[in-house]
Design a protein around this motif. Structure first.
Motif, PDB file in Angstrom:
ATOM      1  N   PRO A   1       0.716  -0.890   0.289  1.00 42.47           N
ATOM      2  CA  PRO A   1       0.492  -0.013   0.199  1.00 42.47           C
ATOM      3  C   PRO A   1       0.867   1.559  -0.304  1.00 42.47           C
ATOM      4  N   VAL A   2       0.601   2.496  -0.543  1.00 43.37           N
ATOM      5  CA  VAL A   2       1.147   3.815  -0.994  1.00 43.37           C
ATOM      6  C   VAL A   2       0.372   4.469  -0.281  1.00 43.37           C
ATOM      7  N   VAL A   3       0.301   4.858   0.720  1.00 38.98           N
ATOM      8  CA  VAL A   3      -0.091   6.093   0.870  1.00 38.98           C
ATOM      9  C   VAL A   3       0.330   8.563   0.446  1.00 38.98           C
ATOM     10  N   VAL A   4      -0.309   8.082  -0.244  1.00 38.40           N
ATOM     11  CA  VAL A   4       0.292   9.790  -0.862  1.00 38.40           C
ATOM     12  C   VAL A   4       0.580  10.573   0.695  1.00 38.40           C
ATOM     13  N   LEU A   5       1.556  11.233   0.777  1.00 44.11           N
ATOM     14  CA  LEU A   5       1.030  11.678   1.815  1.00 44.11           C
ATOM     15  C   LEU A   5       2.326  13.311   1.903  1.00 44.11           C
ATOM     16  N   THR A   6       1.284  14.598   1.932  1.00 46.85           N
ATOM     17  CA  THR A   6       1.594  16.033   1.115  1.00 46.85           C
ATOM     18  C   THR A   6       1.171  17.079   1.567  1.00 46.85           C
ATOM     19  N   THR A   7       1.675  18.332   1.180  1.00 46.73           N
ATOM     20  CA  THR A   7       1.349  19.452   1.525  1.00 46.73           C
ATOM     21  C   THR A   7       0.405  19.959  -0.093  1.00 46.73           C
ATOM     22  N   SER A   8       0.189  19.852  -0.896  1.00 47.84           N
ATOM     23  CA  SER A   8      -0.825  20.013  -2.192  1.00 47.84           C
ATOM     24  C   SER A   8      -2.427  19.684  -1.989  1.00 47.84           C
ATOM     25  N   GLU A   9      -2.622  20.496  -2.339  1.00 42.16           N
ATOM     26  CA  GLU A   9      -4.418  20.005  -2.106  1.00 42.16           C
ATOM     27  C   GLU A   9      -4.872  19.879  -4.013  1.00 42.16           C
ATOM     28  N   ALA A  10      -3.740  20.088  -4.787  1.00 46.00           N
ATOM     29  CA  ALA A  10      -4.051  20.782  -6.396  1.00 46.00           C
ATOM     30  C   ALA A  10      -5.010  19.469  -6.923  1.00 46.00           C
ATOM     31  N   GLU A  11      -5.364  19.511  -7.161  1.00 48.02           N
ATOM     32  CA  GLU A  11      -6.950  18.480  -7.827  1.00 48.02           C
ATOM     33  C   GLU A  11      -5.585  17.580  -9.173  1.00 48.02           C
ATOM     34  N   LYS A  12      -4.635  17.702  -9.550  1.00 51.17           N
ATOM     35  CA  LYS A  12      -4.058  17.192 -10.371  1.00 51.17           C
ATOM     36  C   LYS A  12      -3.333  16.879 -10.153  1.00 51.17           C
ATOM     37  N   ASP A  13      -2.544  17.091  -8.721  1.00 50.05           N
ATOM     38  CA  ASP A  13      -1.748  15.562  -8.204  1.00 50.05           C
ATOM     39  C   ASP A  13      -2.600  14.397  -7.667  1.00 50.05           C
ATOM     40  N   VAL A  14      -3.964  14.833  -7.165  1.00 49.30           N
ATOM     41  CA  VAL A  14      -4.796  13.624  -6.427  1.00 49.30           C
ATOM     42  C   VAL A  14      -4.975  13.279  -7.547  1.00 49.30           C
ATOM     43  N   ALA A  15      -5.486  13.886  -8.677  1.00 46.79           N
ATOM     44  CA  ALA A  15      -5.842  12.591  -9.808  1.00 46.79           C
ATOM     45  C   ALA A  15      -5.120  11.644 -10.394  1.00 46.79           C
ATOM     46  N   ARG A  16      -3.836  12.064 -10.978  1.00 46.56           N
ATOM     47  CA  ARG A  16      -2.327  12.271 -10.710  1.00 46.56           C
ATOM     48  C   ARG A  16      -1.875  10.452 -10.019  1.00 46.56           C
ATOM     49  N   ALA A  17      -2.177  10.981  -8.884  1.00 44.84           N
ATOM     50  CA  ALA A  17      -1.540  10.089  -6.983  1.00 44.84           C
ATOM     51  C   ALA A  17      -2.492   8.674  -7.182  1.00 44.84           C
ATOM     52  N   TYR A  18      -4.304   8.705  -7.525  1.00 46.47           N
ATOM     53  CA  TYR A  18      -4.828   7.849  -8.109  1.00 46.47           C
ATOM     54  C   TYR A  18      -5.370   7.311  -9.237  1.00 46.47           C
ATOM     55  N   TYR A  19      -4.304   7.409 -10.571  1.00 47.40           N
ATOM     56  CA  TYR A  19      -4.311   7.383 -11.273  1.00 47.40           C
ATOM     57  C   TYR A  19      -3.043   6.251 -12.085  1.00 47.40           C
ATOM     58  N   ASN A  20      -1.860   6.302 -10.615  1.00 45.56           N
ATOM     59  CA  ASN A  20      -1.303   5.494 -10.877  1.00 45.56           C
ATOM     60  C   ASN A  20      -1.103   4.740  -9.433  1.00 45.56           C
TER      61      ASN A  20
ATOM     62  N   SER B 151      -0.630  25.849  -2.780  1.00 51.92           N
ATOM     63  CA  SER B 151      -0.190  24.773  -1.795  1.00 51.92           C
ATOM     64  C   SER B 151       0.707  24.079  -1.218  1.00 51.92           C
ATOM     65  N   HIS B 152       1.937  24.121  -2.353  1.00 48.97           N
ATOM     66  CA  HIS B 152       3.038  23.135  -1.552  1.00 48.97           C
ATOM     67  C   HIS B 152       3.966  23.953  -0.791  1.00 48.97           C
ATOM     68  N   ASP B 153       5.072  24.404  -1.345  1.00 48.46           N
ATOM     69  CA  ASP B 153       5.978  24.798  -1.678  1.00 48.46           C
ATOM     70  C   ASP B 153       5.534  26.599   0.068  1.00 48.46           C
ATOM     71  N   LEU B 154       4.724  26.543  -0.079  1.00 47.01           N
ATOM     72  CA  LEU B 154       4.200  28.040   0.414  1.00 47.01           C
ATOM     73  C   LEU B 154       3.563  27.173   2.232  1.00 47.01           C
ATOM     74  N   LYS B 155       3.254  26.103   1.826  1.00 49.68           N
ATOM     75  CA  LYS B 155       2.374  25.632   2.593  1.00 49.68           C
ATOM     76  C   LYS B 155       3.183  24.741   3.781  1.00 49.68           C
ATOM     77  N   SER B 156       4.066  24.193   2.878  1.00 49.28           N
ATOM     78  CA  SER B 156       4.892  23.336   3.665  1.00 49.28           C
ATOM     79  C   SER B 156       6.240  23.951   5.307  1.00 49.28           C
ATOM     80  N   PRO B 157       7.002  25.150   4.816  1.00 48.86           N
ATOM     81  CA  PRO B 157       7.014  25.630   5.940  1.00 48.86           C
ATOM     82  C   PRO B 157       6.062  26.082   6.748  1.00 48.86           C
ATOM     83  N   LEU B 158       4.754  26.638   6.704  1.00 49.64           N
ATOM     84  CA  LEU B 158       3.206  26.532   7.780  1.00 49.64           C
ATOM     85  C   LEU B 158       2.939  25.101   9.118  1.00 49.64           C
ATOM     86  N   VAL B 159       3.397  24.188   7.857  1.00 41.35           N
ATOM     87  CA  VAL B 159       2.994  23.159   8.410  1.00 41.35           C
ATOM     88  C   VAL B 159       4.548  22.602   9.303  1.00 41.35           C
ATOM     89  N   THR B 160       5.614  22.453   8.878  1.00 41.31           N
ATOM     90  CA  THR B 160       6.718  22.604   9.553  1.00 41.31           C
ATOM     91  C   THR B 160       6.396  23.568  11.191  1.00 41.31           C
TER      92      THR B 160
END
Lengths: 149, 735
Positions: free
Chosen positions: A93-112, B520-529
């Motif tokens: 199981p691979v759990v993506v843990l990221t700061t990005s909330e971008a839909e593009k990233d979510v989609a790319r992750a699930y499609y992979n 959403s990613h790079d700027l949020k990252s330091p905030l998470v920290t």
């Protein structure tokens, strides 16, 4: 299952975030062991027993992989793709843990074929809660496949 | 009674003139002869009663025959009556002579003579000859009979009185015949004269000139009608005095073929028929149609040439005008066709370069001009830059970026400065023409302004090898085409502008997306920290673990710093698109050396050798931003040297790209970049190596600045072999 040593692979380039994850996991005794990798290349080297990770005994396959998406050298999505394209590794199981909330990233992750997509929350309590739940779900409730070496 | 008699005495008239004339003669002779038997019988009745029987025997049949012939004549049997009259007349005198004193009497001597003369006038020379022969034979026969005694002849002559009477009668008949014969001659003469006057007046009044030339190629003029003076201003006397004058006044261009045809027809006797030009005495050129026939005698001997000159100058001029008209129409058709094709090209080709090269080639080939080119005004409106041109010379000028200053120093410059067309019909005389050694054959040149929405955006030059090649009509037609081209240029520009806007908008959109992603990613990252470790700070304090407290605190501080620098970078990046310093011409070499001085400290630290090519070109752009580009690229190069013992950085150029922009590069011999990351290196906050300091904005900035300058940036590298960053920039305008 109980008492079996559970291995978590953490692929995270931000050392502070890695520290947060590891510290929270330790506090909740979620995992016995966490292996942390700073970039995608070293994570793949570990999984495929390449380079410094050729010893199978000391470098067992993880039960779950926590994967950040933006990584130096080999990107998170490429790591995910490589795992899911490998006949043996794709069971992990691979759990993506990221700061990005971008839909593009979510989609790319699930499609992979990512097994889950989690956004790192901003806030101490929220972060702890997420790691807590994550631990219970993936490492407690979830039944792991028997992964052969 | 009297009118009937008068009518009887009037000679009959017939439709046929010859017959009327013959009848007239016969009528008068018969009238005279009708009187003869009456007078003859009367004489014998009064003075020689003893011979009256014989006289009546002669007179009565004669009179009957006379009356018969008279009636025949009135009935129209003129020819038959004539022959019968002559025959009976002769028979009468011969019978009188045979029965009388033979050849000795007046019947034979005078009577037969009268018959011969009468036969001459009534039957012509052959009739007269025949009667003469008969008379001689009859006389001979009578003498033969007499001599051989075959016949008795009363040799006693008639009395003097009788002979006198008979002679007098015959004299009167002869007088009538003589009168008639004289009248016939007179009439013929008068008719001939009238006819000649008629023909001459016809010949000398018709609007053509008639001439008679002798035989042979060296024919001399023997007659020419006086109208010749109106035709060529030379008088008929001049022609007659100089019989070769006509050859002298032949138009030089026509002379050879006219003389050749003259010789040919002289030899063959064919009809001479030609149209050619003559030079008149007052030096006009006239066209004549010359038609001559060879006149021959009855037996076919050539006598002379009879010819007619007709003035056909007016017709020829009309024909020439028609030909001119046709040529004008043809030209106009070509113009319309070209205009249509230019128009079609203008409306269908949106690629400006292709449109212009199509247009110049269409105009050049359709009008058969020497050279056609289109100049467009540069943004600063100081110069006209050649954008399309025909032929090899055009290609040569295009490749050398041929340009002319706006102003009075060239026709194009003048045309753009004044917004008016200008023509130099023989460019040698026009002082303002730009002497162009690549176009040596130009004899006339025209410059037409390209005007779109009231603004001169360029000029079209049209050059011809022919002097005075452009008429006002040409200018109108070509100006119409120039207007169409100007509109098409404007359309193409708008289209390009729109396409650029769309691509710019797309770029902005992508940028916005990247920005959102970054936030959403790079700027949020330091905030998470920060938030995460803030929580742990509490725990550290509770657990009184001061060491971990310090560590966690510094994590928070670092994350905050990083956030600040990210925010600064974003701000910087956003400025590039907005704040633009006015572009200027810059020596790339000079700003490179300035930049190297600026970061000399950092360079020295790495012991890198930085080499700058000599004579780098002048470029045009925002000086401050371009310094940033060079600085970022050099910094980047020395940053990724790895463990290279002899780090080297080289800055230079490899020439120009297809758009005429200069290609510059910054090359290093550092660690190099795997080709799969060549695109990613320019992405915002993308860092390939986490061990190297920096936010990952440097190359993003470089890309942004170069793109604002309409340039491109790319990298060529293999892992371990160093990297070369290329970028293009516009060349300086006043290079």
């Amino acid at each position: 299952m109980i008492g079996e040593p559970i291995l978590v692979m953490l692929v995270e380039d931000n050392v502070d975030h890695a520290e947060l994850v590891i510290r929270t996991m330790e506090e909740h005794r979620i995992a016995n062991r966490v292996r942390h990798f700073l970039d995608g290349q070293s994570a793949l080297d570990y999984l495929f027993h390449r380079g410094e990770y050729t010893d199978h005994h000391h470098n067992p396959r993880p039960h779950v992989i926590l994967l950040d998406l933006r990584l130096p050298r080999v990107d998170g999505i490429d790591v995910l793709k490589t795992i899911k394209e490998d006949d043996e590794l794709k069971a992990i199981p691979v759990v993506v843990l990221t700061t990005s909330e971008a839909e593009k990233d979510v989609a790319r992750a699930y499609y992979n074929h990512a097994n889950s997509y989690l956004v790192k929350p901003v806030g101490f309590e929220e972060f702890k809660k997420l790691m807590d739940d994550l631990g219970f779900y993936w490492l407690g409730w979830n039944t792991h496949p028997d992964i052969k070496e | 009674m009297v009118p009937a008699l008068k009518k009887l005495l009037t000679p009959p008239a017939f439709d046929d003139e010859t017959r009327t004339h013959q009848a007239y003669i016969l009528h008068h002779i018969l009238l005279a002869l009708l009187a003869v038997p009456v007078v003859y019988s009367g004489y014998f009745f009064f003075w020689e009663r003893e011979n009256l029987d014989r006289a009546l025997a002669q007179s009565i049949p004669s009179e009957l025959i006379n009356i018969l012939l008279f009636v025949m004549t009135r009935k129209g049997y003129v020819k038959a009556a004539s022959i019968l009259q002559v025959f009976f007349f002769w028979l009468f005198f011969t019978v009188v002579a045979v029965t009388g004193i033979g050849v000795r009497g007046p019947a034979y001597i005078l009577g037969s003579g009268t018959v011969i003369v009468t036969a001459g006038i009534l039957l012509g020379e052959r009739g007269s000859f025949f009667i003469t022969l008969l008379t001689i034979l009859a006389g001979g026969w009578m003498v033969y009979q007499e001599t051989n005694g075959l016949r008795f002849v009363n040799i006693e002559p008639d009395s003097g009185m009788t002979i006198w009477v008979i002679s007098s009668i015959l004299f009167m008949v002869m007088n009538v015949v003589q009168y008639l014969s004289a009248r016939t001659v007179r009439q013929a003469l008068r008719r001939a004269q009238a006819s000649e006057i008629q023909y001459r007046s016809l010949l000398e009044n018709i609007p053509t000139t008639t001439y008679i030339n002798g035989l042979g190629a060296e024919a001399l003029t023997t007659y020419i009608s006086p109208q010749v003076k109106e035709l060529v201003s030379y008088t008929r006397d001049e022609f007659l005095k100089d019989p070769t004058l006509w050859k002298k006044i032949l138009h030089p261009e026509d002379r050879d073929k006219v003389l050749a045809e003259n010789e040919r027809t002289s030899n063959t006797g064919d009809v001479f028929q030609m149209e050619y030009r003559l030079i008149t005495k007052d030096h006009r050129v006239i066209w004549v149609r010359d038609e001559a026939i060879l006149v021959k005698s009855k037996d076919g001997t050539p006598l002379y040439w009879l010819g007619v000159w007709t003035d056909i100058t007016a017709r020829k001029h009309a024909e020439e005008q028609q030909a001119d008209l046709i040529s004008v129409m043809t030209k106009r058709t070509t113009q319309l066709q070209t205009a249509a094709e230019v128009s079609r090209a203008a409306s269908s080709i949106l690629d400006l370069e292709k449109l212009l090269s199509t247009a110049v080639e269409l105009i050049r080939s359709h009008f058969n001009y020497y050279y056609v080119g289109i100049f467009l005004v540069n943004d600063a409106k100081t110069a006209a830059v050649l954008k399309a041109a025909t032929g090899k010379m055009g290609a040569a000028m295009l490749s050398s970026h041929h340009r002319l200053e706006v102003g009075d120093s060239s026709m194009i410059g003048w045309c753009i400065a004044h917004g008016q067309s200008r023509i130099a019909l023989d460019v040698g005389d026009d002082a303002v023409r730009f002497k162009n050694p690549l176009l040596p054959l130009t004899r006339s040149e025209m410059a037409l302004p390209l005007i779109s929405r009231g603004e001169v955006i360029g000029s079209m030059t049209i050059q011809s090898e022919v002097p005075s090649a452009f008429s006002p009509v040409d200018i109108t037609a070509l100006q119409t085409m120039a207007d169409q081209i100007a509109n098409a240029i404007e359309n193409a520009r708008l289209f390009t502008e729109r396409a650029n806007l769309v691509s710019e908008l797309e770029g902005r959109n992508a940028e916005l997306e990247r920005f959102t992603y970054t936030v959403s990613h790079d700027l949020k990252s330091p905030l998470v920290t920060i938030r995460g470790f803030l929580g742990y700070l509490h725990q550290d304090v509770k657990a009184n673990d001061m060491m971990r407290f310090e560590r966690d605190l510094s994590r928070i501080a670092n994350a905050a710093d990083r956030m600040q620098s990210l925010l600064n970078d974003l701000l910087e990046l956003s400025r590039i698109g907005r704040i633009v310093n006015p572009p200027e011409d810059i020596s790339f070499e000079k700003i490179t050396r300035e930049t190297i001085e600026l970061i000399a400290g950092a360079i020295d630290e790495t012991h890198a050798m930085v080499k700058v090519q000599e004579n780098l070109p002048f470029i045009r752009g925002d000086r401050v931003r371009l310094i940033e580009v060079i600085q970022n690229l050099i910094s980047n190069a020395i940053k990724f040297m790895g463990d290279q013992p002899e780090p080297r950085v080289e800055i230079g150029t490899t020439g120009f790209d297809a758009d005429g922009k200069v290609i510059l590069f910054v090359r290093d011999n550092g660690i190099g970049i795997d080709p799969q990351y060549h695109e990613r290196v320019f992405g915002l906050f993308n860092r390939l190596n986490p061990d190297i300091e920096g936010t990952g904005i440097g190359l993003t900035l470089v890309k942004r600045i170069i793109e604002v300058h309409d340039g491109r940036v790319w990298v060529e590298s293999q892992l371990g072999t160093g990297a070369t960053f290329f970028f293009t920039l516009p060349i300086a305008e006043l290079a």
